[in-house]
Design a protein around this motif. Sequence first.
Motif, PDB file in Angstrom:
ATOM      1  N   ASP A   1       0.826  -1.199   0.000  1.00 47.57           N
ATOM      2  CA  ASP A   1       0.000   0.000   0.000  1.00 47.57           C
ATOM      3  C   ASP A   1       0.868   1.261   0.000  1.00 47.57           C
ATOM      4  N   LYS A   2       0.196   2.381   0.061  1.00 49.52           N
ATOM      5  CA  LYS A   2       0.885   3.676  -0.029  1.00 49.52           C
ATOM      6  C   LYS A   2       1.954   3.832   1.040  1.00 49.52           C
ATOM      7  N   ASP A   3       1.739   3.204   2.202  1.00 44.09           N
ATOM      8  CA  ASP A   3       2.710   3.362   3.279  1.00 44.09           C
ATOM      9  C   ASP A   3       3.871   2.394   3.134  1.00 44.09           C
ATOM     10  N   GLY A   4       3.820   1.558   2.135  1.00 45.10           N
ATOM     11  CA  GLY A   4       4.902   0.597   1.960  1.00 45.10           C
ATOM     12  C   GLY A   4       4.686  -0.713   2.689  1.00 45.10           C
ATOM     13  N   ASP A   5       3.502  -0.867   3.278  1.00 48.76           N
ATOM     14  CA  ASP A   5       3.239  -2.111   4.011  1.00 48.76           C
ATOM     15  C   ASP A   5       2.605  -3.151   3.091  1.00 48.76           C
ATOM     16  N   TRP A   6       2.898  -4.390   3.357  1.00 50.15           N
ATOM     17  CA  TRP A   6       2.295  -5.489   2.591  1.00 50.15           C
ATOM     18  C   TRP A   6       1.060  -5.989   3.309  1.00 50.15           C
ATOM     19  N   MET A   7      -0.051  -5.931   2.607  1.00 51.96           N
ATOM     20  CA  MET A   7      -1.343  -6.268   3.208  1.00 51.96           C
ATOM     21  C   MET A   7      -2.028  -7.361   2.412  1.00 51.96           C
ATOM     22  N   LEU A   8      -2.911  -8.053   3.098  1.00 57.29           N
ATOM     23  CA  LEU A   8      -3.689  -9.080   2.425  1.00 57.29           C
ATOM     24  C   LEU A   8      -4.787  -8.410   1.600  1.00 57.29           C
ATOM     25  N   VAL A   9      -4.967  -8.908   0.396  1.00 60.81           N
ATOM     26  CA  VAL A   9      -5.994  -8.324  -0.470  1.00 60.81           C
ATOM     27  C   VAL A   9      -7.361  -8.826  -0.049  1.00 60.81           C
ATOM     28  N   GLY A  10      -8.308  -7.929   0.007  1.00 60.55           N
ATOM     29  CA  GLY A  10      -9.685  -8.366   0.236  1.00 60.55           C
ATOM     30  C   GLY A  10     -10.339  -7.801   1.473  1.00 60.55           C
ATOM     31  N   ASP A  11      -9.580  -7.122   2.310  1.00 64.57           N
ATOM     32  CA  ASP A  11     -10.170  -6.665   3.570  1.00 64.57           C
ATOM     33  C   ASP A  11     -10.990  -5.397   3.418  1.00 64.57           C
ATOM     34  N   VAL A  12     -10.468  -4.461   2.640  1.00 60.60           N
ATOM     35  CA  VAL A  12     -11.126  -3.147   2.576  1.00 60.60           C
ATOM     36  C   VAL A  12     -11.995  -3.065   1.324  1.00 60.60           C
ATOM     37  N   PRO A  13     -12.913  -2.117   1.305  1.00 64.96           N
ATOM     38  CA  PRO A  13     -13.744  -1.939   0.109  1.00 64.96           C
ATOM     39  C   PRO A  13     -12.873  -1.728  -1.127  1.00 64.96           C
ATOM     40  N   TRP A  14     -13.395  -2.127  -2.255  1.00 57.09           N
ATOM     41  CA  TRP A  14     -12.630  -2.123  -3.495  1.00 57.09           C
ATOM     42  C   TRP A  14     -12.055  -0.733  -3.803  1.00 57.09           C
ATOM     43  N   GLY A  15     -12.886   0.267  -3.642  1.00 48.98           N
ATOM     44  CA  GLY A  15     -12.434   1.620  -3.975  1.00 48.98           C
ATOM     45  C   GLY A  15     -11.268   2.044  -3.111  1.00 48.98           C
ATOM     46  N   MET A  16     -11.345   1.693  -1.851  1.00 46.29           N
ATOM     47  CA  MET A  16     -10.244   2.046  -0.953  1.00 46.29           C
ATOM     48  C   MET A  16      -8.986   1.293  -1.359  1.00 46.29           C
ATOM     49  N   PHE A  17      -9.182   0.078  -1.761  1.00 39.62           N
ATOM     50  CA  PHE A  17      -8.054  -0.748  -2.181  1.00 39.62           C
ATOM     51  C   PHE A  17      -7.352  -0.123  -3.388  1.00 39.62           C
ATOM     52  N   THR A  18      -8.139   0.233  -4.418  1.00 39.55           N
ATOM     53  CA  THR A  18      -7.499   0.743  -5.625  1.00 39.55           C
ATOM     54  C   THR A  18      -6.829   2.090  -5.389  1.00 39.55           C
ATOM     55  N   SER A  19      -7.302   2.821  -4.401  1.00 35.38           N
ATOM     56  CA  SER A  19      -6.664   4.121  -4.184  1.00 35.38           C
ATOM     57  C   SER A  19      -5.378   3.998  -3.388  1.00 35.38           C
ATOM     58  N   SER A  20      -5.182   2.873  -2.714  1.00 35.52           N
ATOM     59  CA  SER A  20      -3.954   2.797  -1.926  1.00 35.52           C
ATOM     60  C   SER A  20      -2.976   1.739  -2.417  1.00 35.52           C
ATOM     61  N   VAL A  21      -3.365   0.956  -3.394  1.00 41.47           N
ATOM     62  CA  VAL A  21      -2.483  -0.120  -3.827  1.00 41.47           C
ATOM     63  C   VAL A  21      -1.375   0.417  -4.736  1.00 41.47           C
ATOM     64  N   LYS A  22      -0.162  -0.065  -4.503  1.00 40.88           N
ATOM     65  CA  LYS A  22       0.941   0.296  -5.391  1.00 40.88           C
ATOM     66  C   LYS A  22       1.335  -0.864  -6.288  1.00 40.88           C
ATOM     67  N   ARG A  23       1.373  -2.030  -5.727  1.00 37.63           N
ATOM     68  CA  ARG A  23       1.630  -3.203  -6.553  1.00 37.63           C
ATOM     69  C   ARG A  23       1.174  -4.461  -5.830  1.00 37.63           C
ATOM     70  N   LEU A  24       1.086  -5.537  -6.611  1.00 32.88           N
ATOM     71  CA  LEU A  24       0.558  -6.787  -6.079  1.00 32.88           C
ATOM     72  C   LEU A  24       1.650  -7.845  -6.039  1.00 32.88           C
ATOM     73  N   ARG A  25       1.456  -8.782  -5.140  1.00 29.40           N
ATOM     74  CA  ARG A  25       2.381  -9.909  -5.111  1.00 29.40           C
ATOM     75  C   ARG A  25       1.622 -11.160  -4.714  1.00 29.40           C
ATOM     76  N   ILE A  26       1.826 -12.193  -5.504  1.00 33.57           N
ATOM     77  CA  ILE A  26       1.225 -13.484  -5.169  1.00 33.57           C
ATOM     78  C   ILE A  26       2.276 -14.235  -4.368  1.00 33.57           C
ATOM     79  N   MET A  27       1.978 -14.329  -3.097  1.00 33.18           N
ATOM     80  CA  MET A  27       2.974 -14.821  -2.147  1.00 33.18           C
ATOM     81  C   MET A  27       2.665 -16.256  -1.777  1.00 33.18           C
ATOM     82  N   ARG A  28       3.697 -17.001  -1.447  1.00 27.34           N
ATOM     83  CA  ARG A  28       3.440 -18.338  -0.921  1.00 27.34           C
ATOM     84  C   ARG A  28       2.790 -18.191   0.448  1.00 27.34           C
ATOM     85  N   THR A  29       1.780 -18.982   0.693  1.00 30.59           N
ATOM     86  CA  THR A  29       1.056 -18.897   1.961  1.00 30.59           C
ATOM     87  C   THR A  29       2.008 -19.070   3.134  1.00 30.59           C
TER      88      THR A  29
END
Lengths: 492, 287
Positions: free
Chosen positions: B251-279
């Motif tokens: 996200d904007k702060d540089g933290d890695w977060m799980l996708v899906g918690d916040v409303p979609w609009g909030m997500f798209t406004s704060s996402v910088k990039r995605l990563r498919i991580m091993r569980t």
Amino acid sequence: MNYFPDEVLEHIFDFVTSQRDRNSVSQVCKPWYKIESSSRQKVFVGNCYAISPERVIERFPGLKSITLKGKPHFADFNLVPPDWGGFVYPWIEAFARNNMGLEELKLKRMIISDECLELISRSFANFKSLVLVSCEGFSTDGLAAIASNCSFLRELDLQENDVEDHRGHWLSCFPDTCTSLVSLNFACLKGDVNLAALERLVARSPNLRSLRLNHAVPLDILQKILMRAPHLVDLGVGSYVHDPDSETYNKLVTALQKCKSVRSLSGFLEAAPQCLSAFHLICPNLTSLNLSYAPGIHGTELRKLIRHCRKLQRLWILDCIGDEGLEVVASSCKDLQEIRVFPSDPFVGNAAVTEVGLVALSSGCPKLHSILYFCQQMTNAALITVAKNRPNFTRFRLCILDPTKPDAVTNQPLDEGFGAIVHSCKGLRRLSMSGRLTDRVFLYIGMYAEQLEMISIAFAGDTDEGMQYLLNGCKKLRKLEIRDCPLAMQRF
Amino acid sequence: MQGGFFGGGSGGSVCMSTVSMEDNVVMSSEDSSSPDEGELELGLGLSLGGAAGFKGSGPRGCQQYARILTAKDLPSKVSSSSSSSTTSSSSTLSRAIATAGTKRTADSVAASNGVASQVVGWPPIRSHRMHIMVNQAKSQVTEEFSSMNKRKNAVEEKVGNKNINTDNTKARTSLFVKVNMDGTLIGRKVDLNAHGCYETLAQALENMFLRTTTTVNMTRLSTPEHKNMIDAKRHSQLLGGSSEFVLTYEDKDGDWMLVGDVPWGMFTSSVKRLRIMRTSEATGLGK
């Protein structure tokens, strides 16, 4: 050789400007090498890993302008891993450390960081020109550093870069004392810009001749800018969406009437196609038109526009112009030298141009020598006709959207068609091919393409022999791009 | 059959060799005036993924490659109800999307419609131009949809997504973010604004990354039973937390977060990039 004092030789060498010629000069003898090297100001490095910055500095202490290329061409199409390299920092750091009087920097397909941009802005007092083409790794913060610190900046030209947009006020960072801008291109920036700062910047830049705006600059600002910069030679329109009856539109027409110097037009990144007629005023003087980022302009509006462009020499367009539109080009633009037709939708099987458009261009435009053509299909017959019509091609790049598609009528490979092209176009220097191709086409190329310097091949050929024909025949070949070719697989 | 060299696509990659034939690499010829010349300078032999597929056999339709831009990056809402909102041009897209899950079918649809084969780096167009084309195709589909909607009460589905698109067809820009997956060398980019919700995004990403050619090749060669097992594996959800991988974002702060918690609009406004991580690596992410 020893008849002339060094200063005289140096003066003579000043007239030798092309890199190739200067390289030749430097190879004549040792004294010439020394004089040429110490006096060379513009250096071109085609591969940033081929030589170390230190070596360049050592040889060319008078270097003022450098062009560096990084990643290979295929990087543009996502065929190169992202961490391949092409970092410019070591170069800048070396130049700064050695107190080089760097004034111009042109980079292509390289990675440049904000820190690097800041280093540039602080290290070179006379820095004048920054041109970045297909680069990445920086943000608008880096641009802010350049704007703030380069007091004599003349040119900031950003072409198709991947810039992280922090929506900062980088445009406001140009100090009020900065009045030297000649060229500003930020069309590739995705974010908003400070419009008031932009207007003020244009107002205090009397030498501004080239301005390319991004999509965030609306029509009313464009109109105000044009009023302040009627001497523009190169204009990139940002957003062109408006109501044709509005006062803004009328003001735009007035402003355009004053712009008698515009020779190059591009942009229209968001466009409502109605009322392009305002631009009909400047079309008759245009030599270069780039509408390849303007999918909103098509159909009759586009054709009307083209009909006014009688002096056009260079045209970049989307394939939604259609074969019909290309026929309009062929009949209206008799001075056309270069055309590029890009796909507007790579996935739909209805790409709007076919061999018909290509043939029309070849027959209607006598000066046409450079073409890049993305199309739905091609035929040998068409290519043979094109070759007969237009033996003056120097660059011929054909990209059929389905890369192994054969002749659309006969289902044969396109060997004969491309063979005709290389046979007829004796000055051909660059060739890109696509469609179903066998070893035979390489036989032809090896036999006839004597001036060929660069070739791009994809999904072509059958065996090793194809490569042998090519490499044995084309003595001037310098650059070879291959992907997915069986002939390459066995050899490499 | 000549087309055999589609086999080059195994491993979702391309075996590429590029050779520079320059004698004098440092001081080579002056750059041509047009910046888009794009000349290759560096000799580089890259072989990404196995060369096993080069024996290319069988009809084109059997092969599949990773793609730089797919129909799925376009309004994928079309995929779940492939019928509505399409005219001839977009119907090819939607059919391609709808059948994309089964590679064989997608390719034969593609082949029969003359759709550009889904090959990495083809057509050779810079990503900047791709953005334009995505937007253009998007507005085509959504404009058609909105006009059809007016004419007849079309099937109401995924209303949320549709509204987003019909409201601002002209002003909307794309929001491409990088996506990397652990264990995969080359990343992809996905346009978040082409999706209105997490489900379609996850679907798109699964198609990009999890339907790799390894699974495809295995599908081709394996028995029906084996194939079912693979299919079952494929249906693992990136969002469900039940698979080997999990979808995260920076996200904007540089933290890695799980996708899906916040409303979609909030997500798209704060996402910088995605990563498919091993569980296994993802433990410790806030939920």
